[in-house]
Motif scaffolding. Structure first.
Motif, PDB file in Angstrom:
ATOM      1  N   UNK A  78      59.173  -5.558 -16.198  1.00 29.22           N
ATOM      2  CA  UNK A  78      59.506  -5.435 -17.254  1.00 29.22           C
ATOM      3  C   UNK A  78      59.048  -7.158 -18.036  1.00 29.22           C
ATOM      4  N   UNK A  79      57.848  -7.298 -17.167  1.00 27.35           N
ATOM      5  CA  UNK A  79      56.765  -8.432 -17.381  1.00 27.35           C
ATOM      6  C   UNK A  79      55.658  -7.727 -17.899  1.00 27.35           C
ATOM      7  N   UNK A 124      55.440  -7.662  -6.027  1.00 30.49           N
ATOM      8  CA  UNK A 124      57.135  -7.337  -5.576  1.00 30.49           C
ATOM      9  C   UNK A 124      57.214  -8.040  -4.133  1.00 30.49           C
ATOM     10  N   UNK A 125      58.617  -8.508  -4.031  1.00 30.04           N
ATOM     11  CA  UNK A 125      58.367  -9.182  -2.405  1.00 30.04           C
ATOM     12  C   UNK A 125      58.500 -10.720  -2.495  1.00 30.04           C
ATOM     13  N   UNK A 126      57.794 -10.700  -3.309  1.00 29.56           N
ATOM     14  CA  UNK A 126      57.293 -12.028  -3.362  1.00 29.56           C
ATOM     15  C   UNK A 126      57.750 -12.881  -4.982  1.00 29.56           C
ATOM     16  N   UNK A 160      54.402  -3.926  -0.706  1.00 29.42           N
ATOM     17  CA  UNK A 160      55.376  -4.068  -0.828  1.00 29.42           C
ATOM     18  C   UNK A 160      56.041  -3.661  -2.181  1.00 29.42           C
ATOM     19  N   UNK A 161      54.683  -3.138  -2.620  1.00 33.74           N
ATOM     20  CA  UNK A 161      54.788  -2.557  -3.899  1.00 33.74           C
ATOM     21  C   UNK A 161      54.033  -2.728  -4.671  1.00 33.74           C
ATOM     22  N   UNK A 210      60.924  -7.967  -8.025  1.00 30.69           N
ATOM     23  CA  UNK A 210      61.340  -6.450  -7.602  1.00 30.69           C
ATOM     24  C   UNK A 210      61.156  -5.635  -8.723  1.00 30.69           C
ATOM     25  N   UNK A 211      61.352  -4.232  -8.385  1.00 26.60           N
ATOM     26  CA  UNK A 211      59.970  -3.591  -8.530  1.00 26.60           C
ATOM     27  C   UNK A 211      60.163  -3.705 -10.620  1.00 26.60           C
TER      28      UNK A 211
END
Length: 364
Positions: free
Chosen positions: A52-53, A25-27, A93-94, A46-47
């Motif tokens: 979803x992936x 997340x964030x990249x 970032x998550x 994003x989250x």
């Protein structure tokens, strides 16, 4: 069967010959290609993108464990494409994940370019053989080649304990039972305790992480089983020290005694970038002997590198000799050999004598 969204990235990764896919997340997504990070042309995740992936392909109990603990491992397969080892983690970032491609084709010792003396391991009757190196150095691939060759040539019962199962071994001359931590057993030590009772000839312990697992592996090797294990060490001497130092001080002498009796081989490996793309392994190979047993019992592990130098006729090879060989074959850059060498001063002198331009102050 409908395709999962992640499959597009994984198929592209397979087509490009990348070894890993990094999702954070964030990249944007990033491939590792021939050791280098290679961003994919895609938006910053994003989250919602990440979930979803990744969530649709993650077994529900593993997603729950990830939500609770912040990390998890499992294997995912796209039939006809490849299997992938998946590590889920959290970063600042998550959420994050790394997908590592697991070649579905089992390779032989020759195909991997391993030293011919590694075939000795295939014919060993019992004892402990350790394959060591940092994460991503090809330990699992080397072990799979050894297991594959035993499977093809000897009527044995082999039990593998892995996290997760990477290479799938069909029964050939041997019967191969493969266990995965999570679905089949809750820990390496629990699985190892059960495996010893199942009349095996060979046991592979994917990771010797803790005192209990190491102690059980030593005990199994003492009873005459052939036990394979992995550790995150980069030389034979550090491997011996790591095993001994896991135990309390008052038990270390007795552990040295047991280890000196069961150790049959240590293979330490590192992966380096090939000049023409792809990667190649440098290996240190040590075989058991009376001299090695004495050094272990007496706590003189610092002398093991000398023992390897003296054992070339038995097929032993030092890490720095392996690196020199790769330089001589023009497979790797001089600076890569220097960076991975154990004795940097000697390697620097050798490289300079060959006319290579190397810095004088690589961190030792």
């Amino acid at each position: 069967m409908s395709e999962n969204r992640i499959d597009r990235f994984l198929k592209l990764m397979n087509d490009k010959g990348a070894s890993d896919l990094h999702l954070s997340v964030g990249r944007p997504p990033i491939f590792r290609l021939s050791g280098r990070m290679d961003p994919v042309r895609f938006r910053v995740l994003d989250d919602r993108d990440f979930e979803s992936l990744v969530k649709p392909i993650t077994p529900p109990h593993i997603w729950e464990a990830y939500a609770r603990d912040g990390d998890a491992d499992y294997a995912y397969e796209i039939p006809g494409v490849s299997r992938f080892r998946v590590n889920l983690f959290r970063q600042h970032r998550g959420m994050g994940a790394v997908f590592r491609i697991i070649p579905t084709r089992l390779m032989t010792i020759e195909q991997l370019g391993l030293p011919p003396s590694m075939r000795k391991i295939v014919t060993m009757e019992g004892g402990l053989v350790l394959v060591t190196g940092p994460t991503g150095s090809g330990k699992s691939t080397t072990l799979s080649a050894i297991i594959n060759e035993i499977n093809a040539t000897r009527p044995m019962h082999m039990v593998t304990i892995e996290d997760p199962i990477e290479f799938v071994h069909p029964n050939k001359m041997s019967l191969v039972s493969q266990r995965e931590i999570g679905p089949h057993s809750k820990s390496f030590s629990t699985a190892l305790r059960a495996a010893v009772r199942e009349d095996p000839d060979v046991i592979l312990v994917g990771e010797m992480r803790d005192l209990e697992t190491i102690e059980m592996a030593l005990n199994a090797a003492e009873t005459g089983l052939l036990v394979f294990g992995t550790l995150h060490t980069n030389s034979a001497s550090k491997t011996i020290d790591r095993i001994v130092n896991v135990f309390p001080v008052e038990r270390q002498d007795s552990v040295r005694g047991i280890l000196s009796g069961v150790i049959k081989g240590i293979v330490s490996q590192q992966l380096l970038r090939r000049k023409k793309g792809g990667r190649v392994a440098a290996l240190e190979v040590l075989f058991g002997s009376g001299a090695l047993s004495s050094l272990i019992r007496e706590g003189k592990t610092h002398q093991i590198s000398g023992l390897i130098s003296q054992g070339k006729s038995q097929g032993m090879i030092g890490m720095d000799d392996s690196l020199r060989l790769l330089v001589e074959k023009d497979l790797i850059e001089a600076h890569a050999a220097l960076e991975k060498s154990l004795d940097k001063d000697e390697m620097r002198k050798w490289l300079k004598a060959r006319g290579a331009e190397v810095p004088d102050d690589v961190d030792d």
